[in-house]
Design a protein around this motif. Structure first.
Motif, PDB file in Angstrom:
ATOM      1  N   ASP A  42       0.876  -1.103  -0.141  1.00  0.00           N
ATOM      2  CA  ASP A  42      -0.028  -0.160   0.089  1.00  0.00           C
ATOM      3  C   ASP A  42       0.981   1.158  -0.158  1.00  0.00           C
ATOM      4  O   ASP A  42       1.424   1.533   1.104  1.00  0.00           O
ATOM      5  CB  ASP A  42      -1.097  -0.022   1.207  1.00  0.00           C
ATOM      6  CG  ASP A  42      -1.908   0.983   1.338  1.00  0.00           C
ATOM      7  OD1 ASP A  42      -1.614   1.984   0.588  1.00  0.00           O
ATOM      8  OD2 ASP A  42      -2.703   0.939   2.177  1.00  0.00           O
ATOM      9  N   LEU A  43       1.121   1.783  -1.057  1.00  0.00           N
ATOM     10  CA  LEU A  43       2.059   2.928  -1.348  1.00  0.00           C
ATOM     11  C   LEU A  43       1.593   4.233  -0.722  1.00  0.00           C
ATOM     12  O   LEU A  43       2.576   4.729   0.089  1.00  0.00           O
ATOM     13  CB  LEU A  43       2.314   3.340  -2.745  1.00  0.00           C
ATOM     14  CG  LEU A  43       2.979   1.940  -3.579  1.00  0.00           C
ATOM     15  CD1 LEU A  43       2.846   2.646  -5.039  1.00  0.00           C
ATOM     16  CD2 LEU A  43       4.140   1.636  -3.146  1.00  0.00           C
ATOM     17  N   ARG A  44       0.407   4.431  -0.573  1.00  0.00           N
ATOM     18  CA  ARG A  44      -0.181   5.564   0.011  1.00  0.00           C
ATOM     19  C   ARG A  44      -0.067   5.778   1.487  1.00  0.00           C
ATOM     20  O   ARG A  44       0.303   6.570   2.029  1.00  0.00           O
ATOM     21  CB  ARG A  44      -1.501   5.831  -0.227  1.00  0.00           C
ATOM     22  CG  ARG A  44      -1.975   6.266  -1.642  1.00  0.00           C
ATOM     23  CD  ARG A  44      -3.344   6.748  -1.713  1.00  0.00           C
ATOM     24  NE  ARG A  44      -3.574   6.991  -3.474  1.00  0.00           N
ATOM     25  CZ  ARG A  44      -4.293   8.112  -3.541  1.00  0.00           C
ATOM     26  NH1 ARG A  44      -5.167   8.894  -2.674  1.00  0.00           N
ATOM     27  NH2 ARG A  44      -4.472   8.510  -4.833  1.00  0.00           N
ATOM     28  N   SER A  45      -0.417   4.286   2.123  1.00  0.00           N
ATOM     29  CA  SER A  45       0.008   4.141   3.757  1.00  0.00           C
ATOM     30  C   SER A  45       1.365   3.915   3.820  1.00  0.00           C
ATOM     31  O   SER A  45       1.727   4.916   4.964  1.00  0.00           O
ATOM     32  CB  SER A  45      -0.704   2.791   3.902  1.00  0.00           C
ATOM     33  OG  SER A  45      -2.206   2.805   3.774  1.00  0.00           O
ATOM     34  N   PHE A  46       2.248   3.555   3.008  1.00  0.00           N
ATOM     35  CA  PHE A  46       3.503   3.771   3.271  1.00  0.00           C
ATOM     36  C   PHE A  46       4.059   5.215   3.270  1.00  0.00           C
ATOM     37  O   PHE A  46       4.699   5.663   4.300  1.00  0.00           O
ATOM     38  CB  PHE A  46       4.279   3.014   2.347  1.00  0.00           C
ATOM     39  CG  PHE A  46       5.972   3.252   2.678  1.00  0.00           C
ATOM     40  CD1 PHE A  46       6.615   2.162   3.292  1.00  0.00           C
ATOM     41  CD2 PHE A  46       6.396   4.116   1.696  1.00  0.00           C
ATOM     42  CE1 PHE A  46       7.949   2.604   3.335  1.00  0.00           C
ATOM     43  CE2 PHE A  46       7.857   4.364   1.993  1.00  0.00           C
ATOM     44  CZ  PHE A  46       8.647   3.398   2.742  1.00  0.00           C
ATOM     45  N   HIS A  47       3.563   6.242   2.447  1.00  0.00           N
ATOM     46  CA  HIS A  47       3.895   7.507   2.566  1.00  0.00           C
ATOM     47  C   HIS A  47       3.429   8.182   3.783  1.00  0.00           C
ATOM     48  O   HIS A  47       4.091   8.773   4.318  1.00  0.00           O
ATOM     49  CB  HIS A  47       3.741   7.926   1.173  1.00  0.00           C
ATOM     50  CG  HIS A  47       4.243   9.567   1.017  1.00  0.00           C
ATOM     51  ND1 HIS A  47       5.257   9.688   0.677  1.00  0.00           N
ATOM     52  CD2 HIS A  47       3.374  10.544   1.273  1.00  0.00           C
ATOM     53  CE1 HIS A  47       5.397  11.050   0.708  1.00  0.00           C
ATOM     54  NE2 HIS A  47       4.144  11.778   0.889  1.00  0.00           N
ATOM     55  N   SER A  48       2.054   7.932   4.191  1.00  0.00           N
ATOM     56  CA  SER A  48       1.649   8.884   4.942  1.00  0.00           C
ATOM     57  C   SER A  48       2.136   8.341   6.261  1.00  0.00           C
ATOM     58  O   SER A  48       2.420   8.921   7.153  1.00  0.00           O
ATOM     59  CB  SER A  48       0.103   8.613   5.216  1.00  0.00           C
ATOM     60  OG  SER A  48      -0.241   7.248   5.281  1.00  0.00           O
ATOM     61  N   GLY A  49       2.383   6.984   6.523  1.00  0.00           N
ATOM     62  CA  GLY A  49       2.802   6.248   7.871  1.00  0.00           C
ATOM     63  C   GLY A  49       4.407   6.801   7.813  1.00  0.00           C
ATOM     64  O   GLY A  49       4.622   7.137   9.173  1.00  0.00           O
ATOM     65  N   SER A  50       4.967   6.889   6.864  1.00  0.00           N
ATOM     66  CA  SER A  50       6.435   7.321   7.221  1.00  0.00           C
ATOM     67  C   SER A  50       6.560   8.838   7.467  1.00  0.00           C
ATOM     68  O   SER A  50       7.402   9.070   8.376  1.00  0.00           O
ATOM     69  CB  SER A  50       7.220   7.168   5.468  1.00  0.00           C
ATOM     70  OG  SER A  50       8.517   7.720   5.921  1.00  0.00           O
ATOM     71  N   ARG A  51       5.620   9.609   6.871  1.00  0.00           N
ATOM     72  CA  ARG A  51       5.408  10.940   7.239  1.00  0.00           C
ATOM     73  C   ARG A  51       5.047  11.044   8.831  1.00  0.00           C
ATOM     74  O   ARG A  51       5.665  11.922   9.688  1.00  0.00           O
ATOM     75  CB  ARG A  51       4.605  11.846   6.347  1.00  0.00           C
ATOM     76  CG  ARG A  51       4.309  12.986   6.963  1.00  0.00           C
ATOM     77  CD  ARG A  51       3.295  13.932   6.182  1.00  0.00           C
ATOM     78  NE  ARG A  51       3.074  15.239   6.495  1.00  0.00           N
ATOM     79  CZ  ARG A  51       3.162  16.122   5.644  1.00  0.00           C
ATOM     80  NH1 ARG A  51       3.067  16.036   4.232  1.00  0.00           N
ATOM     81  NH2 ARG A  51       3.018  17.434   6.118  1.00  0.00           N
ATOM     82  N   ARG A  52       4.402  10.367   9.271  1.00  0.00           N
ATOM     83  CA  ARG A  52       3.536  10.157  10.623  1.00  0.00           C
ATOM     84  C   ARG A  52       4.791   9.751  11.609  1.00  0.00           C
ATOM     85  O   ARG A  52       5.097  10.492  12.508  1.00  0.00           O
ATOM     86  CB  ARG A  52       2.389   9.358  10.599  1.00  0.00           C
ATOM     87  CG  ARG A  52       1.482   9.302  11.805  1.00  0.00           C
ATOM     88  CD  ARG A  52       0.162   8.676  11.843  1.00  0.00           C
ATOM     89  NE  ARG A  52       0.319   7.585  11.038  1.00  0.00           N
ATOM     90  CZ  ARG A  52      -0.258   7.347   9.923  1.00  0.00           C
ATOM     91  NH1 ARG A  52      -0.705   8.397   9.282  1.00  0.00           N
ATOM     92  NH2 ARG A  52      -0.168   6.021   9.323  1.00  0.00           N
ATOM     93  N   LEU A  53       5.406   8.827  11.094  1.00  0.00           N
ATOM     94  CA  LEU A  53       6.810   8.334  11.748  1.00  0.00           C
ATOM     95  C   LEU A  53       7.722   9.577  12.285  1.00  0.00           C
ATOM     96  O   LEU A  53       8.225   9.574  13.220  1.00  0.00           O
ATOM     97  CB  LEU A  53       7.370   7.171  11.286  1.00  0.00           C
ATOM     98  CG  LEU A  53       8.422   6.539  11.872  1.00  0.00           C
ATOM     99  CD1 LEU A  53       8.469   6.095  13.454  1.00  0.00           C
ATOM    100  CD2 LEU A  53       9.257   5.484  11.066  1.00  0.00           C
ATOM    101  N   HIS A  54       8.238  10.206  11.040  1.00  0.00           N
ATOM    102  CA  HIS A  54       9.267  11.079  11.208  1.00  0.00           C
ATOM    103  C   HIS A  54       8.609  12.316  12.075  1.00  0.00           C
ATOM    104  O   HIS A  54       9.609  12.716  12.937  1.00  0.00           O
ATOM    105  CB  HIS A  54       9.551  11.507   9.729  1.00  0.00           C
ATOM    106  CG  HIS A  54      10.527  10.749   9.120  1.00  0.00           C
ATOM    107  ND1 HIS A  54      11.889  10.876   9.092  1.00  0.00           N
ATOM    108  CD2 HIS A  54      10.295   9.733   8.098  1.00  0.00           C
ATOM    109  CE1 HIS A  54      12.500   9.825   8.174  1.00  0.00           C
ATOM    110  NE2 HIS A  54      11.512   9.277   7.730  1.00  0.00           N
ATOM    111  N   LEU A  55       7.366  12.867  11.787  1.00  0.00           N
ATOM    112  CA  LEU A  55       6.875  13.993  12.688  1.00  0.00           C
ATOM    113  C   LEU A  55       6.780  13.481  14.117  1.00  0.00           C
ATOM    114  O   LEU A  55       7.057  14.217  14.938  1.00  0.00           O
ATOM    115  CB  LEU A  55       5.543  14.055  12.227  1.00  0.00           C
ATOM    116  CG  LEU A  55       5.517  15.043  10.929  1.00  0.00           C
ATOM    117  CD1 LEU A  55       4.311  15.211  10.446  1.00  0.00           C
ATOM    118  CD2 LEU A  55       6.220  16.426  11.123  1.00  0.00           C
ATOM    119  N   ALA A  56       6.443  12.047  14.355  1.00  0.00           N
ATOM    120  CA  ALA A  56       6.446  11.620  15.672  1.00  0.00           C
ATOM    121  C   ALA A  56       7.703  11.527  16.379  1.00  0.00           C
ATOM    122  O   ALA A  56       7.924  11.757  17.805  1.00  0.00           O
ATOM    123  CB  ALA A  56       5.588  10.140  15.853  1.00  0.00           C
TER     124      ALA A  56
END
Length: 141
Positions: A42-56
């Motif tokens: 799931d490319l969209r979830s990978f991208h949004s999850g990666s962003r969420r991780l970095h921000l966290a």
């Protein structure tokens, strides 16, 4: 890529000093989400999850202006969806980098965290640099 790298590096050491158990839970949950996205292709979830991780990982720094600058830098690449243009092998490498970063964060090892972040950005920037010749990659809509 380089702007995000510098901003993130500045925030990480402070984040480790200020982090709480709740921050660890958010980071681990975000990392699990990226893991699920990879397993599900799931490319969209990978991208949004990666962003969420970095921000966290940078929010505990307490540097709210820096966090906003970081988000702005990330937003500049959003329309291009660069994560959709990298190989599965590259996404796995990025996720392995994330794993190293999460481990260092939860161990409160600022030196290892910054080193893992630098490796991660080396991998990211190398992938993005290979896209520079593609006129559609960073074209404004």
């Amino acid at each position: 890529c380089r702007v995000r790298e510098v901003l993130e590096e500045l925030a990480l050491a402070a984040s480790v000093k200020n982090a709480t158990a709740a921050d660890d839970v958010e980071i681990l949950t975000s990392h699990d989400g990226v893991d699920s996205a990879i397993r599900g292709a799931d490319l969209r979830s990978f991208h949004s999850g990666s962003r969420r991780l970095h921000l966290a990982m940078i929010r505990p720094s307490g540097m709210s202006r820096l966090v906003r600058m970081y988000e702005s830098a990330w937003n500049l690449t959003e329309p291009a969806r660069p994560m959709a243009r990298v190989s599965d092998a590259a996404r796995l490498r990025f996720h392995a980098d994330h794993h190293d970063m999460v481990a260092a964060f939860t161990e409160r090892d600022a030196e290892a965290l910054v080193a893992a972040s630098r490796r991660h950005y080396q991998h990211l920037c190398a992938e993005f640099d290979s896209m520079r010749g593609d006129p559609d990659t960073f074209r404004c809509p």
